[in-house]
Scaffold this motif. Structure first.
Motif: not given
Length: 122
Positions: A87-102
């Motif tokens: 699980d070691t990583a840099v974790y970012h949050c992100a916002a998109t207008r619709f559901y998007y995971i790719d």
């Protein structure tokens, strides 16, 4: 600054952390809010999304991570339990207008934060 993550740190395997992502200048309840992570030398990996009141998880974290929001504080959270070295990583949050995971890049999002480092090690 529109998204700012916090809560990362060094934790032993099996430990817990709670990440926060505070948003400004937009309302998170009107976006799909996502956590992605990037381990050293690897690409972005989708972790979790929170959209229309429902949380979605990658198989690698399902059952161990819980995403939630506080719409009054306009903040996204990621509660992480049973942490593993992978699980070691840099974790970012992100916002998109619709559901998007790719996600291939943080530029895929309308807004993204600089990230917070999570290190799981004994």
């Amino acid at each position: 600054v529109q998204l700012a993550e916090s809560g990362g740190g060094l934790v032993q395997p099996g430990g817990s952390l709670r990440l926060s992502c505070a948003a400004s200048e937009f309302t998170i309840s009107t976006y799909c809010m996502t956590w992605v992570r990037q381990a050293p030398g690897k690409g972005l990996e989708w972790v979790s999304s929170f959209y229309n009141g429902r949380a979605y998880y990658a198989d690698s974290v399902k059952g161990r991570f819980t995403a939630s929001t506080d719409n009054v504080k306009n903040t996204l959270y990621l509660q992480m339990y049973s942490l593993k070295p992978e699980d070691t990583a840099v974790y970012h949050c992100a916002a998109t207008r619709f559901y998007y995971i790719d996600f291939r890049s943080l530029r895929d999002a309308q807004y993204s934060g600089p990230g917070t480092q999570v290190t799981v090690s004994s």
